[in-house]
Design a protein around this motif. Structure first.
Motif, PDB file in Angstrom:
ATOM      1  N   ASP A   1       0.844  -1.210   0.000  1.00  0.00           N
ATOM      2  CA  ASP A   1       0.000   0.000   0.000  1.00  0.00           C
ATOM      3  C   ASP A   1       0.875   1.254   0.000  1.00  0.00           C
ATOM      4  OD1 ASP A   1      -2.383  -1.422   0.104  1.00  0.00           O
ATOM      5  OD2 ASP A   1      -2.605  -1.233   2.283  1.00  0.00           O
ATOM      6  N   ALA A   2       1.878   1.249   0.886  1.00  0.00           N
ATOM      7  CA  ALA A   2       2.756   2.422   1.014  1.00  0.00           C
ATOM      8  C   ALA A   2       3.573   2.628  -0.255  1.00  0.00           C
ATOM      9  CB  ALA A   2       3.676   2.249   2.220  1.00  0.00           C
ATOM     10  N   LEU A   3       4.012   1.510  -0.861  1.00  0.00           N
ATOM     11  CA  LEU A   3       4.778   1.586  -2.111  1.00  0.00           C
ATOM     12  C   LEU A   3       3.924   2.221  -3.220  1.00  0.00           C
ATOM     13  CD1 LEU A   3       7.035  -1.229  -3.544  1.00  0.00           C
ATOM     14  CD2 LEU A   3       5.298  -0.227  -5.006  1.00  0.00           C
ATOM     15  N   ARG A   4       2.670   1.787  -3.282  1.00  0.00           N
ATOM     16  CA  ARG A   4       1.758   2.344  -4.299  1.00  0.00           C
ATOM     17  C   ARG A   4       1.539   3.846  -4.067  1.00  0.00           C
ATOM     18  NH1 ARG A   4      -3.807   0.663  -2.860  1.00  0.00           N
ATOM     19  NH2 ARG A   4      -3.265   2.240  -1.336  1.00  0.00           N
ATOM     20  N   ASP A   5       1.293   4.231  -2.822  1.00  0.00           N
ATOM     21  CA  ASP A   5       1.038   5.653  -2.518  1.00  0.00           C
ATOM     22  C   ASP A   5       2.267   6.513  -2.831  1.00  0.00           C
ATOM     23  OD1 ASP A   5      -1.418   4.826  -1.724  1.00  0.00           O
ATOM     24  OD2 ASP A   5      -1.045   5.009   0.446  1.00  0.00           O
ATOM     25  N   ALA A   6       3.445   5.989  -2.499  1.00  0.00           N
ATOM     26  CA  ALA A   6       4.670   6.743  -2.779  1.00  0.00           C
ATOM     27  C   ALA A   6       4.903   6.857  -4.278  1.00  0.00           C
ATOM     28  CB  ALA A   6       5.863   6.061  -2.104  1.00  0.00           C
ATOM     29  N   CYS A   7       4.531   5.812  -5.008  1.00  0.00           N
ATOM     30  CA  CYS A   7       4.672   5.825  -6.469  1.00  0.00           C
ATOM     31  C   CYS A   7       3.732   6.869  -7.077  1.00  0.00           C
ATOM     32  CB  CYS A   7       4.405   4.435  -7.041  1.00  0.00           C
ATOM     33  SG  CYS A   7       4.768   4.281  -8.793  1.00  0.00           S
ATOM     34  N   ARG A   8       2.511   6.942  -6.521  1.00  0.00           N
ATOM     35  CA  ARG A   8       1.543   7.967  -6.985  1.00  0.00           C
ATOM     36  C   ARG A   8       2.113   9.377  -6.791  1.00  0.00           C
ATOM     37  NH1 ARG A   8      -1.889   8.088 -10.606  1.00  0.00           N
ATOM     38  NH2 ARG A   8      -0.530   9.794 -11.122  1.00  0.00           N
ATOM     39  N   ALA A   9       2.666   9.607  -5.603  1.00  0.00           N
ATOM     40  CA  ALA A   9       3.227  10.928  -5.298  1.00  0.00           C
ATOM     41  C   ALA A   9       4.398  11.235  -6.230  1.00  0.00           C
ATOM     42  CB  ALA A   9       3.675  10.977  -3.836  1.00  0.00           C
ATOM     43  N   TYR A  10       5.211  10.216  -6.498  1.00  0.00           N
ATOM     44  CA  TYR A  10       6.377  10.410  -7.371  1.00  0.00           C
ATOM     45  C   TYR A  10       5.925  10.731  -8.799  1.00  0.00           C
ATOM     46  CZ  TYR A  10      10.902   9.600  -9.610  1.00  0.00           C
ATOM     47  OH  TYR A  10      12.063   9.745 -10.333  1.00  0.00           O
ATOM     48  N   LEU A  11       4.924  10.010  -9.289  1.00  0.00           N
ATOM     49  CA  LEU A  11       4.396  10.287 -10.638  1.00  0.00           C
ATOM     50  C   LEU A  11       3.891  11.725 -10.714  1.00  0.00           C
ATOM     51  CD1 LEU A  11       2.333   7.017 -11.351  1.00  0.00           C
ATOM     52  CD2 LEU A  11       4.230   7.844 -12.758  1.00  0.00           C
ATOM     53  N   ASP A  12       3.114  12.143  -9.699  1.00  0.00           N
ATOM     54  CA  ASP A  12       2.518  13.480  -9.699  1.00  0.00           C
ATOM     55  C   ASP A  12       3.597  14.568  -9.712  1.00  0.00           C
ATOM     56  OD1 ASP A  12       0.092  12.264  -9.659  1.00  0.00           O
ATOM     57  OD2 ASP A  12      -0.295  12.600  -7.520  1.00  0.00           O
TER      58      ASP A  12
END
Lengths: 311, 283
Positions: free
Chosen positions: B252-263
């Motif tokens: 979950d945390a990996l996905r959220d961090a990936c979202r933030a990085y993409l943004d």
């Protein structure tokens, strides 16, 4: 002596909700003599977690010694080995034991497990000092204060059962094996199973009888008998050549050898926790009906038993 | 085409309550074309569960045909083959395409897996189904029914792993697992393979911190997956091949961090999904 189960599954690891209670990792049992180093039997995926646990102690400092007894080298009994963290720490000492094969050295079998293109880290790159020891059937030897015996089982490419005695307690690990009645499993590939009740040649029957007698003798009076009970009766009838037993087969051996506890082990991959509960209850009922004095338990990941002087 | 995930884990199956949501089986993805053709990508332990699901179809009667794409032969990508029920049913046929200097060498690798020291099956020839094993030529497209497939290798530690692009009627799906890029990122050829994919499943084994200390293992962090997705202009990125020690909360945390990085890096328009066992995507 403490006995702890790190992987209780046969054939292939099965992650998922339906195996949460018994666990989905493949075969691995840790025997811990009082004040001694761990003796590990089989290196299925369960050994990964054992390795992480051991790294918190002396193994993390490179001052650990472990003996690993391998029943046979089928994948579900060795696939965790490359993920056993203590192997990657310099100073640790590992002794790996398995049955001697006619045409292959044990070290070569383990080397081919991790060679290119199957795994990125070859055996030669391990940091720990790893020694391989090949065993002949019936061998007896000591690991520190623990006496070890072995005898062969009825399984394709041949598996070994082990008996360990220490701290006034004894345990036998008997996996994988078919019962000793319908089919002799050695090095030949058997494409089609015999029909139920089919007569087998006398030479095979004699060999099976000797194998069975060897196992019963080795199990005599042990505190704990851990037994491959992968199959239901129906599953066994369909696949007698796969080399696994039913709980009824285990009960017969346990009864004859006068063991104190029987532990069902090497659960089928598709067996849900509920189905395994039902098998355990049915086996206990059968044992009770037969007047068996021993307890029946079913192995699950994390189960720890204390035997002998420690109990 | 319809994509389904049967195993999303890397390196070794990870059973236990802490992996129930994303799943603990190793790599296996199926792709079903609109006209019904089946492609299976990688043969991790997830393949057993795909096989059981297929028994209710023509594969249960020995009339099944599928193409298997093999990214590379590390254990976590082949260990499901001996437990794939359709291979025991005569009549089923599999075209297996993977990496190898030659087709016979690739077949030899699969034979090695069935060696009697390791497997009671002894040899591929004991399986009831028939196999046509062929090494792919990087960059040279081939057809699997109505699906067009192109493969290109990525560095993966001391070896390489194939990434696949599958196209049907102008829609493109990319599978890029076990990608250990150099600092410069993927090659221009590989970026070309990823370019404009509607969905890209990409190796996201690690957090950047873990990747930094395990560079020689040849896996991507979610940042490298995001960078590749941004550079190639993909529509949807699917994180995949999680480390065996990551719990559901870690993923979950990996996905959220990936979202933030993409943004934060020009990828705000890229959709992000974390692959989970059982998940289906329509492309």
């Amino acid at each position: 002596m403490k006995v702890k189960f790190w992987g209780v599954r046969g054939s292939i690891p099965v992650p998922g909700k339906s195996t949460n209670r018994y666990g989905g990792n493949t075969s691995c049992v840790e025997i811990r003599p009082r004040g001694g180093w761990p003796i590990v039997i089989d290196a299925g995926t369960g050994i990964r977690r054992l390795g992480k646990y051991l790294m918190d102690g002396k193994f993390g400092e490179g001052h650990g010694t472990a003996h690993i007894l391998i029943s046979h080298t089928h994948w579900d009994h060795i696939q965790g080995m490359p993920f056993f963290s203590p192997l990657y720490r310099r100073g640790n000492k590992m002794h790996v034991f398995a049955r001697q094969q006619a045409d292959t050295h044990l070290q070569a079998v383990f080397a081919s497990q991790t060679e290119d293109p199957y795994f990125p880290v070859p055996l030669t790159a391990l940091e720990a000092d790893v020694q391989f020891h090949e065993l002949v059937e019936g061998a007896r030897f000591m690991i520190d204060k623990t006496a070890v015996q072995c005898t062969r089982l009825n399984h394709p490419w041949v598996a070994m059962a082990y008996r360990l005695d220490c701290d006034g307690a004894s345990v036998v690990y008997c996996s994988d094996t078919a019962p000793f009645t319908d089919i002799l499993l050695e090095h030949e590939f058997i494409a089609k199973p015999p029909l139920p009740g089919e007569l087998i040649p006398a030479s095979m029957a004699d060999k099976l009888a000797a194998m069975r007698a060897g196992l019963v003798a080795m199990c005599q009076g042990v505190d704990l008998l851990i037994y491959d009970t992968q199959f239901t009766v129906d599953e066994y009838r369909q696949r007698p050549h796969w080399g696994h037993s039913t709980p009824d087969d285990a009960l017969i051996i346990a009864r004859e050898a006068g063991v104190k506890h029987l532990c069902l082990y090497h659960h089928a991959p598709m067996r849900t926790d509920e189905a395994q509960d039902a098998i355990l209850m049915a086996t206990r009922w059968t044992a009770k009906q037969a007047g068996d004095p021993f307890d029946v338990i079913a192995a699950y990941e994390g189960l720890e038993l204390t035997l002998g002087d420690d109990a | 085409m319809k994509v389904q995930f049967w195993g999303v884990r890397g390196s070794i199956p990870a059973p236990g309550p802490e992996t129930n949501r994303y799943g603990g089986n190793t790599s296996c993805v199926s792709v079903r074309s609109a006209s019904g053709e089946l492609i299976i990508i990688d043969m991790g332990t997830g393949l057993m569960h795909l096989g059981n699901a297929l028994l209710g179809t023509e594969f249960g009667k020995g009339g099944g045909k599928a193409t298997i794409l093999l990214s590379h032969a590390h254990w976590d990508h082949i260990q499901g083959l001996g437990f794939f029920a359709p291979v025991f049913i005569p009549g089923n046929h599999f075209v297996l395409r993977g990496h190898g200097k030659s087709s016979s060498m690739l077949e030899g690798i699969l034979e090695g897996q069935m060696n009697p020291n390791f497997s009671p099956l002894y040899t591929l020839k004991n399986l009831g189904a028939s196999f046509d094993v062929r090494a792919v030529v990087p960059g040279e497209p081939f057809d699997a029914g109505a699906l067009r497939v192109t493969a290109r290798p990525n560095p993966h530690g001391s070896t390489t792993a194939l990434a696949f692009r599958i196209e049907e009627q102008g829609r493109a799906f990319v599978y890029a697992s076990d990608a250990g890029y150099p600092d410069a990122g993927p090659t221009a050829e590989v970026l070309g393979l990823y370019r404009g994919a509607h969905v890209m499943v990409h190796d996201s084994t690690y957090t950047p911190a873990h990747q930094a200390t395990r560079r020689n293992r040849g896996f991507s962090s979610y940042e490298q997956a995001a960078d590749a997705a941004i550079a190639a202009g993909v529509g949807r990125l699917v994180t995949f091949h999680y480390d065996q020690d990551y719990s559901d909360e870690d993923v979950d945390a990996l996905r959220d961090a990936c979202r933030a990085y993409l943004d934060a890096h020009g990828g705000a328009k890229i959709e992000l999904v974390a692959a989970a066992e059982g998940m289906e995507l329509e492309i």
